[in-house]
Design a protein around this motif. Structure first.
Motif, PDB file in Angstrom:
ATOM      1  N   CYS A  75       7.071  70.412  42.372  1.00  0.00           N
ATOM      2  CA  CYS A  75       7.586  69.412  41.769  1.00  0.00           C
ATOM      3  C   CYS A  75       6.571  68.885  40.922  1.00  0.00           C
ATOM      4  CB  CYS A  75       7.734  69.162  42.993  1.00  0.00           C
ATOM      5  SG  CYS A  75       7.684  67.109  42.154  1.00  0.00           S
TER       6      CYS A  75
ATOM      7  N   ALA B 201       6.635  65.575  39.650  1.00  0.00           N
ATOM      8  CA  ALA B 201       6.964  64.216  39.940  1.00  0.00           C
ATOM      9  C   ALA B 201       5.516  63.237  40.618  1.00  0.00           C
ATOM     10  CB  ALA B 201       8.311  64.512  40.464  1.00  0.00           C
ATOM     11  N   GLU B 202       5.961  62.410  40.042  1.00  0.00           N
ATOM     12  CA  GLU B 202       4.437  61.324  40.328  1.00  0.00           C
ATOM     13  C   GLU B 202       3.802  61.458  41.741  1.00  0.00           C
ATOM     14  OE1 GLU B 202       3.512  59.910  37.389  1.00  0.00           O
ATOM     15  OE2 GLU B 202       1.875  59.057  39.112  1.00  0.00           O
ATOM     16  N   SER B 203       4.383  62.146  42.554  1.00  0.00           N
ATOM     17  CA  SER B 203       3.815  61.835  44.001  1.00  0.00           C
ATOM     18  C   SER B 203       2.769  63.032  43.756  1.00  0.00           C
ATOM     19  CB  SER B 203       4.511  62.206  45.296  1.00  0.00           C
ATOM     20  OG  SER B 203       3.796  62.263  46.345  1.00  0.00           O
ATOM     21  N   CYS B 204       3.663  64.125  43.533  1.00  0.00           N
ATOM     22  CA  CYS B 204       3.261  65.352  43.537  1.00  0.00           C
ATOM     23  C   CYS B 204       1.654  65.321  42.865  1.00  0.00           C
ATOM     24  CB  CYS B 204       4.194  66.063  43.894  1.00  0.00           C
ATOM     25  SG  CYS B 204       4.727  67.116  44.910  1.00  0.00           S
TER      26      CYS B 204
ATOM     27  N   CYS C 244      10.983  66.256  42.261  1.00  0.00           N
ATOM     28  CA  CYS C 244      10.867  65.350  43.188  1.00  0.00           C
ATOM     29  C   CYS C 244      11.910  66.495  44.141  1.00  0.00           C
ATOM     30  CB  CYS C 244      11.628  64.354  43.530  1.00  0.00           C
ATOM     31  SG  CYS C 244      11.120  63.561  44.767  1.00  0.00           S
ATOM     32  N   LEU C 245      11.590  67.165  45.191  1.00  0.00           N
ATOM     33  CA  LEU C 245      11.894  67.713  46.274  1.00  0.00           C
ATOM     34  C   LEU C 245      12.035  67.262  47.442  1.00  0.00           C
ATOM     35  CD1 LEU C 245      10.190  70.987  45.424  1.00  0.00           C
ATOM     36  CD2 LEU C 245      12.356  70.864  45.179  1.00  0.00           C
ATOM     37  N   GLY C 246      11.910  65.097  47.226  1.00  0.00           N
ATOM     38  CA  GLY C 246      12.568  64.778  48.942  1.00  0.00           C
ATOM     39  C   GLY C 246      11.553  64.851  49.647  1.00  0.00           C
ATOM     40  N   ALA C 247      10.693  65.442  48.766  1.00  0.00           N
ATOM     41  CA  ALA C 247       9.255  66.264  50.254  1.00  0.00           C
ATOM     42  C   ALA C 247       7.837  65.181  49.585  1.00  0.00           C
ATOM     43  CB  ALA C 247       9.068  66.945  50.265  1.00  0.00           C
ATOM     44  N   CYS C 248       8.406  63.374  49.228  1.00  0.00           N
ATOM     45  CA  CYS C 248       6.972  62.740  48.762  1.00  0.00           C
ATOM     46  C   CYS C 248       5.848  62.686  49.658  1.00  0.00           C
ATOM     47  CB  CYS C 248       7.625  61.495  47.752  1.00  0.00           C
ATOM     48  SG  CYS C 248       8.993  61.421  46.626  1.00  0.00           S
TER      49      CYS C 248
ATOM     50  N   SER D 184       3.624  65.982  49.948  1.00  0.00           N
ATOM     51  CA  SER D 184       3.006  65.698  48.721  1.00  0.00           C
ATOM     52  C   SER D 184       1.549  67.128  48.663  1.00  0.00           C
ATOM     53  CB  SER D 184       2.656  65.042  47.311  1.00  0.00           C
ATOM     54  OG  SER D 184       4.057  64.179  47.327  1.00  0.00           O
TER      55      SER D 184
ATOM     56  N   ALA E 251       4.355  69.478  46.719  1.00  0.00           N
ATOM     57  CA  ALA E 251       5.290  70.456  46.853  1.00  0.00           C
ATOM     58  C   ALA E 251       5.986  71.103  46.410  1.00  0.00           C
ATOM     59  CB  ALA E 251       6.697  69.670  48.013  1.00  0.00           C
TER      60      ALA E 251
HETATM   61  S1  FES Z   1       6.953  64.055  44.211  1.00  0.00           S
HETATM   62 FE1  FES Z   1       7.101  65.857  44.758  1.00  0.00          FE
HETATM   63  S2  FES Z   1       8.350  66.200  45.988  1.00  0.00           S
HETATM   64 FE2  FES Z   1       9.339  63.971  45.150  1.00  0.00          FE
END
Ligand code: FES
Length: 161
Positions: A81, A83-86, A122-126, A129, A131
């Motif tokens: 992942c 995306a932002e959180s990760c 995003c894997l829905g596991a923010c 993270s 993930a």
């Molecule tokens: S940002 Fe990585 S799982 Fe949502």
């Protein structure tokens, strides 16, 4: 490893079924990849001929969509992942580690054919993270050590086969 001509019966069946469909190129590519695991060179020539396109046009569509492959899939697929959180919790360091371990940027297949790397957003596991998903299985709060072990496991298994 099959000869490319072994793929022709499946390719011809798909073309016969789909070539009159409006916007047939994408359904044809999906059906061939689903049946063979990738889109071999021989299919590109057949598709181009059947749809009255150039081979360059067919290749252009294949390269535009990251889900299409022109080489056989690796034994394992790892989707890190990005995306932002990760990203804010270590995904960039994990990506750098993968570059070092596999010699791959965000996308591609390791030279030993053990692992394909793909980014995902995003894997829905923010909340857990960083993930990643390995062969469809979610791994959360991934540390460099866990990632190293997951990759090593995939590569060892490939060597044993
Ligand atoms: S940002 Fe990585 S799982 Fe949502």
């Amino acid at each position: 490893m099959p000869d490319e001509s072994d793929y022709l019966p499946l390719i011809q069946r798909v073309l016969l079924r789909e070539q009159q469909t409006p916007g047939a190129l994408l359904p044809i590519l999906h059906a061939i990849q689903a049946g063979i695991g990738h889109i071999p060179d021989v299919a590109i020539a057949e598709i181009a001929h059947a749809l009255n396109l150039s081979q360059a046009e067919v290749r252009g569509v294949i390269s535009f969509y990251h889900d299409f492959r022109t080489t056989p899939p690796a034994r394992h697929t790892l989707r890190l992942c990005r995306a932002e959180s990760c990203r804010s919790r270590g995904a960039e360091a994990l990506a750098a580690q993968l570059r070092e371990q596999l010699g791959l940027d965000d996308h591609g297949t390791s030279a030993d054919g053990a692992l394909s790397l793909r980014p995902v957003y995003c894997l829905g596991a923010c909340a857990c993270s960083p993930a990643l998903e390995l062969d469809g299985q979610l791994h959360a709060r991934v540390t460099p050590e866990r990632l190293r072990a997951l990759v090593a496991g995939c590569r060892e298994e490939a060597k044993a086969c």
